[in-house]
Enzyme design. Structure first.
Site, PDB file in Angstrom:
ATOM      1  N   PHE A 149       0.815  -1.222   0.000  1.00 19.47           N
ATOM      2  CA  PHE A 149       0.000   0.000   0.000  1.00 19.47           C
ATOM      3  C   PHE A 149       0.845   1.266   0.000  1.00 19.47           C
ATOM      4  O   PHE A 149       0.364   2.335  -0.376  1.00 19.47           O
ATOM      5  CB  PHE A 149      -0.931   0.011   1.234  1.00 19.47           C
ATOM      6  CG  PHE A 149      -0.245   0.468   2.503  1.00 19.47           C
ATOM      7  CD1 PHE A 149      -0.166   1.825   2.817  1.00 19.47           C
ATOM      8  CD2 PHE A 149       0.348  -0.444   3.373  1.00 19.47           C
ATOM      9  CE1 PHE A 149       0.486   2.253   3.968  1.00 19.47           C
ATOM     10  CE2 PHE A 149       1.001  -0.023   4.512  1.00 19.47           C
ATOM     11  CZ  PHE A 149       1.070   1.332   4.808  1.00 19.47           C
ATOM     12  N   LYS A 173      -1.224  -7.049  -9.279  1.00 25.37           N
ATOM     13  CA  LYS A 173      -2.182  -7.205  -8.173  1.00 25.37           C
ATOM     14  C   LYS A 173      -1.773  -6.158  -7.124  1.00 25.37           C
ATOM     15  O   LYS A 173      -0.902  -6.390  -6.294  1.00 25.37           O
ATOM     16  CB  LYS A 173      -2.079  -8.630  -7.604  1.00 25.37           C
ATOM     17  CG  LYS A 173      -3.322  -9.141  -6.892  1.00 25.37           C
ATOM     18  CD  LYS A 173      -3.819  -8.278  -5.767  1.00 25.37           C
ATOM     19  CE  LYS A 173      -3.008  -8.402  -4.500  1.00 25.37           C
ATOM     20  NZ  LYS A 173      -3.385  -7.397  -3.457  1.00 25.37           N
ATOM     21  N   GLU A 176      -4.977  -3.734  -1.930  1.00 24.12           N
ATOM     22  CA  GLU A 176      -6.425  -3.483  -1.901  1.00 24.12           C
ATOM     23  C   GLU A 176      -6.760  -2.234  -1.093  1.00 24.12           C
ATOM     24  O   GLU A 176      -7.899  -1.800  -1.063  1.00 24.12           O
ATOM     25  CB  GLU A 176      -7.180  -4.715  -1.367  1.00 24.12           C
ATOM     26  CG  GLU A 176      -6.822  -5.170   0.045  1.00 24.12           C
ATOM     27  CD  GLU A 176      -5.606  -6.106   0.099  1.00 24.12           C
ATOM     28  OE1 GLU A 176      -4.592  -5.823  -0.577  1.00 24.12           O
ATOM     29  OE2 GLU A 176      -5.675  -7.094   0.864  1.00 24.12           O
ATOM     30  N   ARG A 177      -5.734  -1.643  -0.416  1.00 17.62           N
ATOM     31  CA  ARG A 177      -6.030  -0.453   0.405  1.00 17.62           C
ATOM     32  C   ARG A 177      -6.024   0.832  -0.429  1.00 17.62           C
ATOM     33  O   ARG A 177      -6.681   1.806  -0.070  1.00 17.62           O
ATOM     34  CB  ARG A 177      -5.020  -0.335   1.539  1.00 17.62           C
ATOM     35  CG  ARG A 177      -5.217  -1.430   2.563  1.00 17.62           C
ATOM     36  CD  ARG A 177      -4.240  -1.305   3.692  1.00 17.62           C
ATOM     37  NE  ARG A 177      -3.669  -2.614   3.995  1.00 17.62           N
ATOM     38  CZ  ARG A 177      -2.578  -2.815   4.701  1.00 17.62           C
ATOM     39  NH1 ARG A 177      -1.912  -1.781   5.200  1.00 17.62           N
ATOM     40  NH2 ARG A 177      -2.147  -4.020   4.922  1.00 17.62           N
ATOM     41  N   SER A 226       5.476  -6.960   3.249  1.00 18.24           N
ATOM     42  CA  SER A 226       6.064  -7.274   4.555  1.00 18.24           C
ATOM     43  C   SER A 226       6.844  -8.594   4.486  1.00 18.24           C
ATOM     44  O   SER A 226       6.600  -9.436   3.621  1.00 18.24           O
ATOM     45  CB  SER A 226       4.948  -7.355   5.594  1.00 18.24           C
ATOM     46  OG  SER A 226       4.018  -8.351   5.201  1.00 18.24           O
ATOM     47  N   CYS A 281       9.477   1.938   3.206  1.00 14.93           N
ATOM     48  CA  CYS A 281      10.377   0.819   3.519  1.00 14.93           C
ATOM     49  C   CYS A 281      11.782   1.319   3.765  1.00 14.93           C
ATOM     50  O   CYS A 281      12.604   0.610   4.319  1.00 14.93           O
ATOM     51  CB  CYS A 281      10.373  -0.185   2.386  1.00 14.93           C
ATOM     52  SG  CYS A 281      10.937   0.546   0.861  1.00 14.93           S
ATOM     53  N   GLU A 382       8.701  -4.162  13.070  1.00 16.42           N
ATOM     54  CA  GLU A 382       8.712  -3.071  12.092  1.00 16.42           C
ATOM     55  C   GLU A 382       7.456  -2.241  12.375  1.00 16.42           C
ATOM     56  O   GLU A 382       6.343  -2.683  12.117  1.00 16.42           O
ATOM     57  CB  GLU A 382       8.652  -3.618  10.656  1.00 16.42           C
ATOM     58  CG  GLU A 382       8.732  -2.506   9.628  1.00 16.42           C
ATOM     59  CD  GLU A 382       8.479  -2.962   8.199  1.00 16.42           C
ATOM     60  OE1 GLU A 382       7.831  -4.004   7.988  1.00 16.42           O
ATOM     61  OE2 GLU A 382       8.908  -2.240   7.286  1.00 16.42           O
TER      62      GLU A 382
END
Ligand code: NAD
Length: 498
Positions: A149, A173, A176-177, A226, A281, A382
């Site tokens: 996301f 893909k 979805e957020r 993640s 990240c 994290e």
């Protein structure tokens, strides 16, 4: 309620699944849309379209491909503001940051515009009498990207411009957020002249991801997200015979030596820890203060943290927006609390921050936690929020050892005036991307992006030469054109060169 569809065969598409997930505006806390979640059968439909498109696209000339890439570059450039707005409305980051994200993605498109040069093969004349050897690289087929996301436009752009330029077809893909940016990117590819089916978007969650990992028609998977999911993607995709690069999470340390300019370091630490609400990240989440640097660093970075203007991403003057979801906020607030409970000191506590007129937004203010130990949850987890932990050590070698003991190895930085210390650091740390007085050392598109250890599973980094290598495979040709006047005889021993 607006429904975000898939993009298959060159158009927005509803497939068979009616499952949906809510999409929120993090600054208001209100649901703004719903996104369709594909079933396994839906993924099969999308992949079949990409498989068909591969037949023609893989045969297209380098000139055709680079023309499409150049046109796509112009279109993305012309739509930076619209893309940035979509990112801000679903992710929460401030508009200037969202524009920066698109810009960094564009750099990969620009790199891929040079595909004729990047795919130049090798040629060795006369390796044996009358024999030449040459090599070139071919696309793999349908390749998939599964993305997080936090950079809904840039991270997919680490992948698809290179994959498509190499002659593959690409199935994305996205998270979805915040899925809306991918729909606009699909439309821009089409306007640039990319044939239908070469770029496909299939929205979904685990069900769609598993279908991609199990599809016999998907040759390779690029993943960013993640660490637990990256490890899973790598294992399942590899077990199914696919090429997989899976980039995972991070805990990025910045060392501050006593000889560093404290104000410079604090300013950069603050921007690197709190920019994008820490949801990068490459965000710095752990500052390692060496020797006498400790108190001065904490004081200076705390002052900066208190001064960060937090507000809606679209508001003039906001420097930091909300975090992505209510669940993310709850998790971050819980971890800050655990730091205090486990013996650290909250130098700046952002848990109660509120933004006037946006009381339901997902706010967490910049937070500085001092005297953090390596066994505390704020260090081992994290956090992925606007939280900077400060650890204190006595020497630069202790700082390097601390970084190397951490399971992640994405990015790291050192603030110092000493070339000798910087060189010792760059050679000593087990980390993929290193900054010297540069806190977020994200490589340019013509270098490759990737971490070490639990920050990357697989052996190829993203974009740059490694990206081209990941999305292609080599053919080596050994060729002879027999000369009628000097026939070369065959023999029964293994071929040797004469
Ligand atoms: P995530 O791992 O939750 O999701 C990433 C993708 O995996 C999404 O598309 C999601 O739909 C899918 N997914 C989630 N759960 C799944 C499951 N159980 N099975 C199969 N697929 C699943 O990550 P996120 O929260 O979207 O993004 C934040 C994470 O991404 C952070 O850990 C961050 O460090 C990492 N990240 C890493 C890099 C890098 O370059 N190393 C870059 C950006 C983000």
């Amino acid at each position: 309620m607006h429904t975000i569809e898939h993009w298959v065969d060159g158009k927005p598409t509803v497939l068979t699944s009616t499952r949906t997930a809510p999409v929120f505006n993090p600054a208001t806390g209100a649901q703004s849309a719903e996104v369709l979640l594909a079933s396994g059968a839906d993924v099969a439909t999308a992949v079949a379209s990409a498989r068909t498109a591969f037949e023609e696209w893989s045969q297209s000339s380098l000139t055709t491909r680079s023309k499409v890439l150049f046109a796509f570059r112009e279109l993305v450039n012309a739509n930076v503001d619209e893309l940035a707005g979509l990112i801000t409305d679903e992710h929460g980051k401030v508009l200037s940051d969202a524009r920066g994200e698109v810009q960094r993605g564009l750099e990969v498109v620009e790199f891929a515009c040079g595909i004729p040069h990047l795919l130049k093969g090798d040629y060795s004349d006369q390796v044996s009498t009358g024999v030449d050897v040459y090599s070139f690289r071919e696309p793999l087929g349908v390749v998939a990207g599964i993305t997080p996301f936090n950079f809904p436009v840039m991270v997919p752009m680490w992948m698809h411009p290179v994959a498509v330029a190499c002659g593959n077809t690409f199935v994305l893909k996205p998270s979805e957020r915040d899925p809306s940016g991918s729909q606009l990117i699909a439309r821009l590819w089409q306007e640039a002249g990319l044939p239908d089916g070469v770029f496909t978007v299939v929205n979904g969650d685990k069900e769609a991801v598993d279908a991609i990992l199990d599809s016999p028609d998907v040759a390779a998977v690029s993943f960013v997200g993640s660490t637990p999911i990256a490890r899973y993607i790598h294992e399942r995709g590899s077990a199914n015979g696919k090429r997989v690069q899976a980039l995972g999470g991070a805990k990025n340390h910045a060392i501050v030596l006593p000889d560093a300019d404290v104000d410079f370091a604090a300013e950069h630490l603050s921007a690197a820890a709190f920019g994008s609400a820490g949801e990068r990240c490459m965000a710095v989440s752990a500052a390692v203060a060496v020797g006498s640097a400790g108190d001065a660093v904490v004081e200076a970075v705390s002052a900066k943290a208190r001064g960060v203007r937090v507000g809606p991403g679209r508001a003039q003057g906001s420097e930091m927006g909300p975090v992505v979801t209510a669940a993310a906020k709850e998790r971050i607030v819980g971890l800050i609390g655990s730091g205090a409970e486990q013996g650290a000191t909250l130098a700046v506590d952002g848990r109660d921050l509120m933004v006037d007129g946006h009381e339901d937004g997902f706010w967490v203010g910049p937070t500085v936690i001092d005297h953090v130990g390596t066994s505390m949850d704020v260090y081992t987890e994290e956090i992925f929020g606007p939280v900077l932990s400060v650890l204190r050590v006595d020497t630069v070698d202790e700082a390097i050892a601390l970084i190397n003991a951490n399971p992640y190895g994405n990015g790291t930085a050192i603030f110092t005036a000493s070339g000798e210390a910087a060189r010792r650091f760059q050679r000593g740390v087990h980390v993929g991307m290193i900054g010297i007085n540069v806190p977020i050392p994200v490589p340019m598109a013509y270098y490759s992006f990737g971490g070490w250890k639990d920050s990357l599973f697989g052996d190829k980094h993203m974009h740059g030469a490694e990206g081209v290598s990941f999305y292609t495979r080599a053919k080596v040709i050994t060729s002879r054109w027999p000369h009628v006047e000097h026939p070369s005889g065959a023999s029964y021993h293994f071929p040797t060169n004469t």
